[in-house]
Design a protein around this motif. Structure first.
Motif, PDB file in Angstrom:
ATOM      1  N   ALA A  60       0.842  -1.208   0.000  1.00 37.33           N
ATOM      2  CA  ALA A  60       0.000   0.000   0.000  1.00 37.33           C
ATOM      3  C   ALA A  60       0.874   1.253   0.000  1.00 37.33           C
ATOM      4  O   ALA A  60       0.577   2.234  -0.693  1.00 37.33           O
ATOM      5  N   PHE A  61       1.962   1.227   0.762  1.00 35.17           N
ATOM      6  CA  PHE A  61       2.890   2.364   0.793  1.00 35.17           C
ATOM      7  C   PHE A  61       3.526   2.558  -0.576  1.00 35.17           C
ATOM      8  O   PHE A  61       3.608   3.680  -1.080  1.00 35.17           O
ATOM      9  N   ARG A  62       3.965   1.465  -1.192  1.00 37.04           N
ATOM     10  CA  ARG A  62       4.602   1.569  -2.520  1.00 37.04           C
ATOM     11  C   ARG A  62       3.631   2.117  -3.565  1.00 37.04           C
ATOM     12  O   ARG A  62       4.035   2.906  -4.425  1.00 37.04           O
ATOM     13  N   ARG A  63       2.358   1.705  -3.498  1.00 41.52           N
ATOM     14  CA  ARG A  63       1.366   2.245  -4.441  1.00 41.52           C
ATOM     15  C   ARG A  63       1.220   3.753  -4.255  1.00 41.52           C
ATOM     16  O   ARG A  63       1.171   4.508  -5.224  1.00 41.52           O
ATOM     17  N   LYS A  68       6.992   8.922  -7.152  1.00 37.90           N
ATOM     18  CA  LYS A  68       7.758   9.866  -6.333  1.00 37.90           C
ATOM     19  C   LYS A  68       9.204   9.364  -6.255  1.00 37.90           C
ATOM     20  O   LYS A  68       9.457   8.176  -6.398  1.00 37.90           O
ATOM     21  N   PRO A  69      10.140  10.268  -6.013  1.00 37.06           N
ATOM     22  CA  PRO A  69      11.539   9.845  -5.996  1.00 37.06           C
ATOM     23  C   PRO A  69      11.949   9.096  -4.718  1.00 37.06           C
ATOM     24  O   PRO A  69      12.811   9.516  -3.978  1.00 37.06           O
ATOM     25  N   LEU A  70      11.264   7.971  -4.462  1.00 34.81           N
ATOM     26  CA  LEU A  70      11.678   7.051  -3.406  1.00 34.81           C
ATOM     27  C   LEU A  70      12.758   6.194  -4.050  1.00 34.81           C
ATOM     28  O   LEU A  70      12.476   5.409  -4.950  1.00 34.81           O
ATOM     29  N   ILE A 107       4.042  11.862   1.035  1.00 38.48           N
ATOM     30  CA  ILE A 107       3.442  10.524   1.105  1.00 38.48           C
ATOM     31  C   ILE A 107       2.663  10.350   2.406  1.00 38.48           C
ATOM     32  O   ILE A 107       1.498   9.973   2.403  1.00 38.48           O
ATOM     33  N   VAL A 108       3.308  10.632   3.536  1.00 38.98           N
ATOM     34  CA  VAL A 108       2.698  10.318   4.840  1.00 38.98           C
ATOM     35  C   VAL A 108       1.742  11.386   5.350  1.00 38.98           C
ATOM     36  O   VAL A 108       0.938  11.110   6.241  1.00 38.98           O
ATOM     37  N   GLU A 116      -5.772   4.473   4.175  1.00 33.17           N
ATOM     38  CA  GLU A 116      -5.547   3.216   3.471  1.00 33.17           C
ATOM     39  C   GLU A 116      -4.230   2.521   3.780  1.00 33.17           C
ATOM     40  O   GLU A 116      -4.088   1.331   3.515  1.00 33.17           O
ATOM     41  N   VAL A 117      -3.262   3.243   4.298  1.00 34.64           N
ATOM     42  CA  VAL A 117      -1.928   2.669   4.510  1.00 34.64           C
ATOM     43  C   VAL A 117      -1.619   2.513   5.997  1.00 34.64           C
ATOM     44  O   VAL A 117      -1.270   1.424   6.458  1.00 34.64           O
ATOM     45  N   ALA A 118      -1.749   3.582   6.760  1.00 30.86           N
ATOM     46  CA  ALA A 118      -1.400   3.568   8.184  1.00 30.86           C
ATOM     47  C   ALA A 118      -2.119   2.496   8.992  1.00 30.86           C
ATOM     48  O   ALA A 118      -1.511   1.912   9.899  1.00 30.86           O
ATOM     49  N   PRO A 119      -3.396   2.178   8.712  1.00 34.69           N
ATOM     50  CA  PRO A 119      -4.045   1.127   9.514  1.00 34.69           C
ATOM     51  C   PRO A 119      -3.296  -0.214   9.497  1.00 34.69           C
ATOM     52  O   PRO A 119      -3.297  -0.927  10.495  1.00 34.69           O
ATOM     53  N   HIS A 120      -2.640  -0.520   8.397  1.00 31.79           N
ATOM     54  CA  HIS A 120      -1.860  -1.770   8.331  1.00 31.79           C
ATOM     55  C   HIS A 120      -0.608  -1.678   9.201  1.00 31.79           C
ATOM     56  O   HIS A 120      -0.238  -2.644   9.867  1.00 31.79           O
ATOM     57  N   ARG A 121       0.028  -0.511   9.217  1.00 31.80           N
ATOM     58  CA  ARG A 121       1.210  -0.326  10.075  1.00 31.80           C
ATOM     59  C   ARG A 121       0.799  -0.408  11.533  1.00 31.80           C
ATOM     60  O   ARG A 121       1.446  -1.085  12.336  1.00 31.80           O
ATOM     61  N   HIS A 122      -0.292   0.254  11.887  1.00 34.29           N
ATOM     62  CA  HIS A 122      -0.777   0.212  13.273  1.00 34.29           C
ATOM     63  C   HIS A 122      -1.092  -1.216  13.700  1.00 34.29           C
ATOM     64  O   HIS A 122      -0.763  -1.622  14.815  1.00 34.29           O
ATOM     65  N   ALA A 123      -1.755  -1.962  12.824  1.00 38.60           N
ATOM     66  CA  ALA A 123      -2.131  -3.338  13.149  1.00 38.60           C
ATOM     67  C   ALA A 123      -0.913  -4.239  13.279  1.00 38.60           C
ATOM     68  O   ALA A 123      -0.885  -5.143  14.107  1.00 38.60           O
ATOM     69  N   ALA A 124       0.098  -3.983  12.481  1.00 43.48           N
ATOM     70  CA  ALA A 124       1.270  -4.859  12.396  1.00 43.48           C
ATOM     71  C   ALA A 124       2.275  -4.672  13.523  1.00 43.48           C
ATOM     72  O   ALA A 124       2.889  -5.637  13.978  1.00 43.48           O
TER      73      ALA A 124
END
Length: 137
Positions: A60-63, A68-70, A107-108, A116-124
Motif C-alpha cells: 500500500a505504501f509503494r502504491r 515519487k523519488p523514493l 506521502i505520509v 488506506e496505509v497507516a491502519p496496516h502499520r498500526h495493526a502490524a
C-alpha cells in the motif's frame, strides 16, 4: 506500548531542521505484533503482524509512493542487540531513501495514507521508532 503517530508538529520541525532538497534516509526500528490487531471497523483477514506489514502495509505504501523519488528500500532482520536495554527488542531495521524530506512528507501527510496505509502499520507493529538521517556524502 501505544504506537505514536507522525504528528504535524514533528513533520514541521523536521522540515525546518532538514535543508530543502537534501537527500535523506528514514531509519525505522520495527517490532512486530504476534497477531495483527486492526481497529474495529477495519475489514481485514486475521494474520501475523509481519504478514500485515509485508503483505499489506508495504504494498500500500509503494502504491502511494509510485512516481515519487523514493530511491530504494533496504530492510533486514535484527540478529542481536549488543547495547541497550534488554527489554528493548527490535525485529527488523528498514532504511528508506528519499530524494528529500518533502517527498517523504508528501506521502505520509495525506488523507490516503491515514485511511488506506497507516491502519496496516498500526495493526502490524507492537512498537517502532522513526528517524530522519542524512545521506552520507
Amino acid at each position: 506500548m501505544t504506537l505514536m503517530e507522525i504528528t504535524l508538529q514533528a513533520l514541521d520541525a523536521a522540515e525546518r531542521a532538514i535543508p530543502a532538497g537534501q537527500p535523506i534516509f528514514m531509519l525505522n526500528l520495527i517490532r512486530y505484533r504476534a497477531q495483527a490487531h486492526y481497529e474495529d471497523g477495519f475489514d481485514a483477514a486475521p494474520c501475523s503482524g509481519r504478514e500485515a506489514f509485508d503483505e499489506r502495509y508495504r504494498p500500500a505504501f509503494r502504491r502511494l509512493a509510485a512516481g515519487k523519488p523514493l530511491v530504494r528500500v533496504f530492510s533486514v532482520p535484527v540478529l542481536a542487540s549488543l547495547v541497550g536495554s534488554p527489554s528493548e527488542r527490535w525485529d527488523e531495521v528498514a532504511l528508506n531513501e528519499y530524494g528529500d524530506f518533502a517527498t517523504f512528507r508528501s506521502i505520509v501527510d495525506t488523507e490516503t495514507y491515514r485511511r488506506e496505509v497507516a491502519p496496516h502499520r498500526h495493526a502490524a507493529l507492537e512498537d517502532f521508532r522513526l528517524f530522519a538521517v542524512a545521506k552520507a556524502t
